[in-house]
Design an enzyme around this catalytic site. Sequence first.
Site, mmCIF file in Angstrom:
data_model
loop_
_atom_site.group_PDB
_atom_site.id
_atom_site.type_symbol
_atom_site.label_atom_id
_atom_site.label_comp_id
_atom_site.label_asym_id
_atom_site.label_seq_id
_atom_site.Cartn_x
_atom_site.Cartn_y
_atom_site.Cartn_z
ATOM 1 N N MET A 40 -7.926 -1.601 2.419
ATOM 2 C CA MET A 40 -7.646 -1.684 3.734
ATOM 3 C C MET A 40 -6.496 -0.844 4.420
ATOM 4 O O MET A 40 -5.513 -1.464 4.855
ATOM 5 C CB MET A 40 -7.642 -3.091 4.241
ATOM 6 C CG MET A 40 -8.848 -3.986 3.762
ATOM 7 S SD MET A 40 -8.715 -5.737 4.057
ATOM 8 C CE MET A 40 -7.109 -6.383 3.399
ATOM 9 N N ASP A 41 -6.655 0.559 4.537
ATOM 10 C CA ASP A 41 -5.724 1.341 5.017
ATOM 11 C C ASP A 41 -5.781 1.707 6.378
ATOM 12 O O ASP A 41 -6.630 2.001 6.904
ATOM 13 C CB ASP A 41 -6.039 2.575 4.129
ATOM 14 C CG ASP A 41 -4.700 3.514 3.950
ATOM 15 O OD1 ASP A 41 -3.486 3.038 4.522
ATOM 16 O OD2 ASP A 41 -4.725 4.509 3.729
ATOM 17 N N GLY A 42 -4.359 1.576 6.945
ATOM 18 C CA GLY A 42 -4.495 2.519 8.112
ATOM 19 C C GLY A 42 -4.018 1.535 9.375
ATOM 20 O O GLY A 42 -4.155 1.579 10.805
ATOM 21 N N THR A 225 -10.302 3.252 3.941
ATOM 22 C CA THR A 225 -10.517 3.791 5.130
ATOM 23 C C THR A 225 -9.280 4.783 5.386
ATOM 24 O O THR A 225 -8.177 4.947 4.601
ATOM 25 C CB THR A 225 -10.367 2.563 6.128
ATOM 26 O OG1 THR A 225 -9.070 1.765 5.721
ATOM 27 C CG2 THR A 225 -11.656 1.747 6.345
ATOM 28 N N SER A 226 -9.392 5.735 6.354
ATOM 29 C CA SER A 226 -8.038 6.546 6.933
ATOM 30 C C SER A 226 -8.341 7.750 6.176
ATOM 31 O O SER A 226 -7.411 8.614 6.302
ATOM 32 C CB SER A 226 -6.884 5.948 6.752
ATOM 33 O OG SER A 226 -6.369 5.926 5.332
#
Length: 281
Positions: A40-42, A225-226
């Site tokens: 869960m990046d960003g 993500t990201s």
Amino acid sequence: MDKANDRASGLLGRLSGFMRSCLFRVLRMGPIPTHYSFIMDGNRRYAKKVNMGEGAGHRAGFFALVSVLKYCYEVGVKYISIYAFSIDNFKRRPDEVKTIMDLILEKIEGLLEEGSIADQYGVRVYFVGNLKLLDERVRIAAEKVMEATAHNSRCVLLICIAYTSCDEIVNSVRECCKDKLEEIEDKEGDGGGVVVNEHSAIQLVDIEKHMYMGVAPDPDVLLRTSGEKRLSNYQLWQTTHCTLYSPTALWPEISLLHVVWGILKFQRSYAYFEKKKKKML
């Protein structure tokens, strides 16, 4: 006016649910991942992007997570794992770490409430990682959730917290050494001589048995993500045969389409990975 808005909202909700159901029915014509993993990046970048206060990005990320979990459970994914907090994240500013831990504690306690996603979908929750590093309040809350959901069997959610793959591997080897030492001491205590052979050495199966992630099969697809294409010390041991997908959306921006596209990428590479797995048997 309010009643009309409520009716319209309800109608749109039912229509959306119906369309999602149809989409998932089509997806299920092909193989569905048993284990879908997420980095869960960003969250922080999202907060800056939309001029939100510090910590608000992680809160927005939690709401995105709830939607993602629902989509996965509805399509038939059995195991979901998420990279919630790395051991390396403890190096961030103390006030930022405290803000994140307070939010994690709030959401962990929410899993115990009636009507929570764990209650709705029959989810068994595991907290995976070096839990001794956690704030005592968070660790105790995590243990309560694991105990309270232990009887659930429909789906499994693995929350990787205070986790890195390096720590996981080192811990597993350490536990294997303890087991072998106890085995040798037991034989010596029985008065029998200790024979050292290939069976005395640590085997692959011994290491995998002690992995934090040993409660779940290896992931079939990992979405980060990201747009970053790094694993960041996450499930390095488990992702040998895994489809990787890196949409440019920040985590709070993740949508149904991203989840579906990850499944389609998995289906497209399914035959290839199955062939690779059979060669290793």
